[in-house]
Scaffold this motif. Structure first.
Motif, PDB file in Angstrom:
ATOM      1  N   GLY A   1     -80.099 -31.379 -27.032  1.00 43.22           N
ATOM      2  CA  GLY A   1     -79.687 -30.119 -26.425  1.00 43.22           C
ATOM      3  C   GLY A   1     -80.083 -28.958 -27.315  1.00 43.22           C
TER       4      GLY A   1
ATOM      5  N   MET B   1     -89.946 -25.217 -25.061  1.00 49.56           N
ATOM      6  CA  MET B   1     -88.603 -25.619 -25.466  1.00 49.56           C
ATOM      7  C   MET B   1     -88.191 -24.923 -26.755  1.00 49.56           C
ATOM      8  SD  MET B   1     -87.196 -29.457 -26.467  1.00 49.56           S
ATOM      9  CE  MET B   1     -88.084 -29.465 -28.042  1.00 49.56           C
TER      10      MET B   1
ATOM     11  N   ARG C   1     -86.573 -21.653 -26.108  1.00 44.33           N
ATOM     12  CA  ARG C   1     -85.180 -21.821 -25.690  1.00 44.33           C
ATOM     13  C   ARG C   1     -84.286 -22.045 -26.915  1.00 44.33           C
ATOM     14  NH1 ARG C   1     -82.061 -23.218 -21.339  1.00 44.33           N
ATOM     15  NH2 ARG C   1     -80.517 -24.839 -21.634  1.00 44.33           N
TER      16      ARG C   1
ATOM     17  N   GLY D   1     -84.004 -21.693 -15.137  1.00 45.38           N
ATOM     18  CA  GLY D   1     -83.992 -23.141 -15.314  1.00 45.38           C
ATOM     19  C   GLY D   1     -85.290 -23.766 -14.850  1.00 45.38           C
TER      20      GLY D   1
ATOM     21  N   THR E   1     -87.142 -31.976 -14.468  1.00 45.85           N
ATOM     22  CA  THR E   1     -86.994 -32.692 -15.732  1.00 45.85           C
ATOM     23  C   THR E   1     -86.755 -34.185 -15.495  1.00 45.85           C
ATOM     24  OG1 THR E   1     -84.649 -32.092 -15.779  1.00 45.85           O
ATOM     25  CG2 THR E   1     -86.183 -30.684 -16.988  1.00 45.85           C
TER      26      THR E   1
ATOM     27  N   ARG F   1     -78.433 -29.505 -20.422  1.00 49.79           N
ATOM     28  CA  ARG F   1     -79.192 -28.267 -20.613  1.00 49.79           C
ATOM     29  C   ARG F   1     -78.218 -27.092 -20.547  1.00 49.79           C
ATOM     30  NH1 ARG F   1     -84.522 -28.966 -20.457  1.00 49.79           N
ATOM     31  NH2 ARG F   1     -84.998 -26.834 -19.879  1.00 49.79           N
TER      32      ARG F   1
END
Length: 253
Positions: free
Chosen positions: A77, A104, A107, A135, A139, A184
């Motif tokens: 996460g 990623m 993020r 979003g 995934t 997420r």
């Protein structure tokens, strides 16, 4: 470039520290299924930054590269991975730095900036635009593709791209599947609005994964958007125009 390692709450994290120890630090956070070597060394980002007078610090996210591989969904996460970044800065005794994350990694950089704002001089969100708050769909198919017996068993085009990239980087497919199946945590518009440092959102013109740059930049008070010409998600990170714009952005900051 030889990597070192440290313990982030008993998770071994590999990192690279290059350049003048007294120079301003740029912390680099790579994307999913990538690693320091692929994202930052092979693309000449480390050399570009150190030649420009910066100290470049990059690390392999947990489950990636030379860092420890974990298979429990609760071990992943973005907030946990942002904690790894924060602990690395503590380990290196870096009080304040610039941050650049890709996909990623962007993020993760956002969570780091939200949680520890006084430590961040500026941040670059690369390869992730409005999908940071909207979003990313799909995934599940990517995780399934990573768990498939072979690449030939994957039919979904996007998922197949990620599986092929993971194989190219020599990744642990089981660890990556756990990473992408993990929870997420949402990044809200209100949280982004509280980011007061300078922000550059840079996304490829042909990037259908990250979403557009401008709508994300509009959510932050001191952010600007940059569209990387003629680049998709996988090809944008090492782009010459992106390097030039980031160096200009760092100089302006």
């Amino acid at each position: 470039m030889e990597m070192q390692s440290f313990s982030s709450e008993e998770v071994r994290i590999a990192y690279l520290d290059q350049g003048d120890p007294a120079a301003p630090v740029v912390l680099l956070i790579h994307g999913f299924a990538s690693n320091t070597e692929t994202n930052w060394v092979a693309t000449n980002w480390i050399t570009t930054l150190t030649d420009a007078g910066f100290r470049a610090v990059a690390f392999d996210n947990r489950g990636h590269g030379q860092s420890e591989k974990l298979y429990d969904l609760e071990a992943y996460g973005a907030p946990l991975m942002a904690d790894d970044a924060r602990r690395l800065l503590d380990h290196l005794r870096v009080a304040r730095c610039h941050v650049m994350g890709y996909s990623m990694g962007a993020r993760i950089a956002a969570f780091l900036t939200i949680v520890d704002p006084n430590r961040i001089a500026s941040v670059v969100f690369g390869g992730l635009g409005f999908n940071m708050v909207r979003g990313m769909a799909g995934t599940g198919p990517i995780a399934t593709a990573l768990e498939a017996p072979t690449l030939n068993d994957v039919n979904n085009p996007t998922a197949r791209t990620f599986r092929a990239f993971a194989e190219q980087t020599g990744s642990d497919l089981k660890a990556l599947a756990a990473c992408i199946r993990s929870s997420r945590a949402p990044i809200t518009r209100d949280a982004l609005a509280e980011i007061t440092c300078r922000v550059l959102v840079a996304v490829g013109e042909r990037d259908v994964i990250g979403g557009p740059a401008a709508p994300l930049a509009e959510l932050m008070p001191h952010a600007e958007a940059f569209t990387i010409p003629s680049r998709d998600h996988m090809k944008a990170v090492g782009d010459r125009a992106l390097k030039q714009r980031v160096l200009e952005f760092l100089a302006e900051t």
